[in-house]
Design a protein around this motif. Structure first.
Motif, PDB file in Angstrom:
ATOM      1  N   GLU A 134       0.843  -1.201   0.000  1.00 28.16           N
ATOM      2  CA  GLU A 134       0.000   0.000   0.000  1.00 28.16           C
ATOM      3  C   GLU A 134       0.876   1.248   0.000  1.00 28.16           C
ATOM      4  O   GLU A 134       1.474   1.593   1.022  1.00 28.16           O
ATOM      5  CB  GLU A 134      -0.892   0.015   1.242  1.00 28.16           C
ATOM      6  CG  GLU A 134      -1.883  -1.115   1.311  1.00 28.16           C
ATOM      7  CD  GLU A 134      -2.707  -1.091   2.577  1.00 28.16           C
ATOM      8  OE1 GLU A 134      -3.652  -1.897   2.657  1.00 28.16           O
ATOM      9  OE2 GLU A 134      -2.434  -0.290   3.495  1.00 28.16           O
ATOM     10  N   ASP A 155      -2.968  11.479   3.891  1.00 26.44           N
ATOM     11  CA  ASP A 155      -4.218  12.089   3.442  1.00 26.44           C
ATOM     12  C   ASP A 155      -5.388  11.115   3.596  1.00 26.44           C
ATOM     13  O   ASP A 155      -5.199   9.921   3.818  1.00 26.44           O
ATOM     14  CB  ASP A 155      -4.104  12.564   1.993  1.00 26.44           C
ATOM     15  CG  ASP A 155      -3.638  11.472   1.056  1.00 26.44           C
ATOM     16  OD1 ASP A 155      -4.218  10.363   1.066  1.00 26.44           O
ATOM     17  OD2 ASP A 155      -2.678  11.715   0.293  1.00 26.44           O
ATOM     18  N   GLU A 156      -6.571  11.661   3.474  1.00 27.62           N
ATOM     19  CA  GLU A 156      -7.794  10.874   3.655  1.00 27.62           C
ATOM     20  C   GLU A 156      -7.949   9.802   2.585  1.00 27.62           C
ATOM     21  O   GLU A 156      -8.430   8.698   2.856  1.00 27.62           O
ATOM     22  CB  GLU A 156      -9.020  11.803   3.663  1.00 27.62           C
ATOM     23  CG  GLU A 156     -10.283  11.145   4.160  1.00 27.62           C
ATOM     24  CD  GLU A 156     -10.228  10.762   5.628  1.00 27.62           C
ATOM     25  OE1 GLU A 156     -10.530   9.585   5.953  1.00 27.62           O
ATOM     26  OE2 GLU A 156      -9.882  11.618   6.454  1.00 27.62           O
ATOM     27  N   ALA A 157      -7.523  10.100   1.366  1.00 31.63           N
ATOM     28  CA  ALA A 157      -7.641   9.109   0.289  1.00 31.63           C
ATOM     29  C   ALA A 157      -6.827   7.859   0.613  1.00 31.63           C
ATOM     30  O   ALA A 157      -7.287   6.736   0.373  1.00 31.63           O
ATOM     31  CB  ALA A 157      -7.199   9.717  -1.039  1.00 31.63           C
ATOM     32  N   SER A 158      -5.638   8.029   1.160  1.00 31.98           N
ATOM     33  CA  SER A 158      -4.802   6.887   1.529  1.00 31.98           C
ATOM     34  C   SER A 158      -5.413   6.097   2.680  1.00 31.98           C
ATOM     35  O   SER A 158      -5.403   4.859   2.677  1.00 31.98           O
ATOM     36  CB  SER A 158      -3.396   7.363   1.914  1.00 31.98           C
ATOM     37  OG  SER A 158      -2.754   7.960   0.817  1.00 31.98           O
ATOM     38  N   ARG A 159      -5.953   6.808   3.664  1.00 32.72           N
ATOM     39  CA  ARG A 159      -6.594   6.122   4.789  1.00 32.72           C
ATOM     40  C   ARG A 159      -7.826   5.354   4.300  1.00 32.72           C
ATOM     41  O   ARG A 159      -8.038   4.200   4.686  1.00 32.72           O
ATOM     42  CB  ARG A 159      -6.961   7.111   5.891  1.00 32.72           C
ATOM     43  CG  ARG A 159      -7.580   6.431   7.107  1.00 32.72           C
ATOM     44  CD  ARG A 159      -7.595   7.290   8.340  1.00 32.72           C
ATOM     45  NE  ARG A 159      -8.493   8.423   8.245  1.00 32.72           N
ATOM     46  CZ  ARG A 159      -8.688   9.302   9.236  1.00 32.72           C
ATOM     47  NH1 ARG A 159      -8.044   9.175  10.386  1.00 32.72           N
ATOM     48  NH2 ARG A 159      -9.520  10.308   9.084  1.00 32.72           N
ATOM     49  N   ASP A 160      -8.617   5.967   3.433  1.00 30.83           N
ATOM     50  CA  ASP A 160      -9.798   5.294   2.884  1.00 30.83           C
ATOM     51  C   ASP A 160      -9.402   4.066   2.063  1.00 30.83           C
ATOM     52  O   ASP A 160     -10.062   3.028   2.135  1.00 30.83           O
ATOM     53  CB  ASP A 160     -10.622   6.249   2.032  1.00 30.83           C
ATOM     54  CG  ASP A 160     -11.360   7.291   2.854  1.00 30.83           C
ATOM     55  OD1 ASP A 160     -11.490   7.110   4.090  1.00 30.83           O
ATOM     56  OD2 ASP A 160     -11.792   8.299   2.258  1.00 30.83           O
ATOM     57  N   ALA A 161      -8.319   4.180   1.288  1.00 30.88           N
ATOM     58  CA  ALA A 161      -7.851   3.044   0.485  1.00 30.88           C
ATOM     59  C   ALA A 161      -7.445   1.889   1.391  1.00 30.88           C
ATOM     60  O   ALA A 161      -7.751   0.727   1.110  1.00 30.88           O
ATOM     61  CB  ALA A 161      -6.686   3.472  -0.398  1.00 30.88           C
ATOM     62  N   SER A 204     -10.485   0.104   2.836  1.00 29.73           N
ATOM     63  CA  SER A 204     -11.207  -0.727   1.877  1.00 29.73           C
ATOM     64  C   SER A 204     -10.291  -1.757   1.224  1.00 29.73           C
ATOM     65  O   SER A 204     -10.673  -2.405   0.255  1.00 29.73           O
ATOM     66  CB  SER A 204     -11.885   0.146   0.814  1.00 29.73           C
ATOM     67  OG  SER A 204     -10.924   0.881   0.101  1.00 29.73           O
ATOM     68  N   GLY A 243       0.132   4.325   0.065  1.00 29.86           N
ATOM     69  CA  GLY A 243      -0.330   5.423   0.909  1.00 29.86           C
ATOM     70  C   GLY A 243      -0.226   5.194   2.400  1.00 29.86           C
ATOM     71  O   GLY A 243      -0.480   6.110   3.183  1.00 29.86           O
TER      72      GLY A 243
END
Length: 100
Positions: free
Chosen positions: A34, A58-64, A67, A36
């Protein structure tokens, strides 16, 4: 800059402590893939108590990550390995020191 994190306390079912430790160790290659996920730690805080702490820029990395394969495996094994369902806590990082 690392500004977001997750903290997931985990309590092993009686007799499942070694399986939890092995499961957490086995997640490392998935996390390494990963891009991120800036930092990831699987820790043992007591004989049957464990936790995961990870950090993101960032939030996109945490969300990735949430999921991704590690989260899916964690929830997929939850009933078998843990005394209760994992509670994923979203955190804000106030300060950090990480290798560059």
């Amino acid at each position: 800059m690392t500004k977001l994190a997750l903290y997931v306390p985990l309590e092993a079912r009686p007799g499942k402590e070694q399986e939890v430790a092995d499961f957490l160790r086995s997640a490392l290659p998935l996390v390494e893939a990963e891009a991120g996920t800036v930092a990831w730690f699987a820790i043992q805080t007591g004989p049957s108590s464990f936790a995961i702490f990870d950090a993101f820029d960032d939030e996109a990395s945490r969300d990735a990550h949430l999921s991704g394969k590690v989260a899916a495996a964690l929830m997929g094994k939850a009933d078998e390995l843990f005394a209760s369902r994992p509670q994923i806590r979203k955190l804000d990082v106030l300060a950090s020191k990480l290798p560059s």
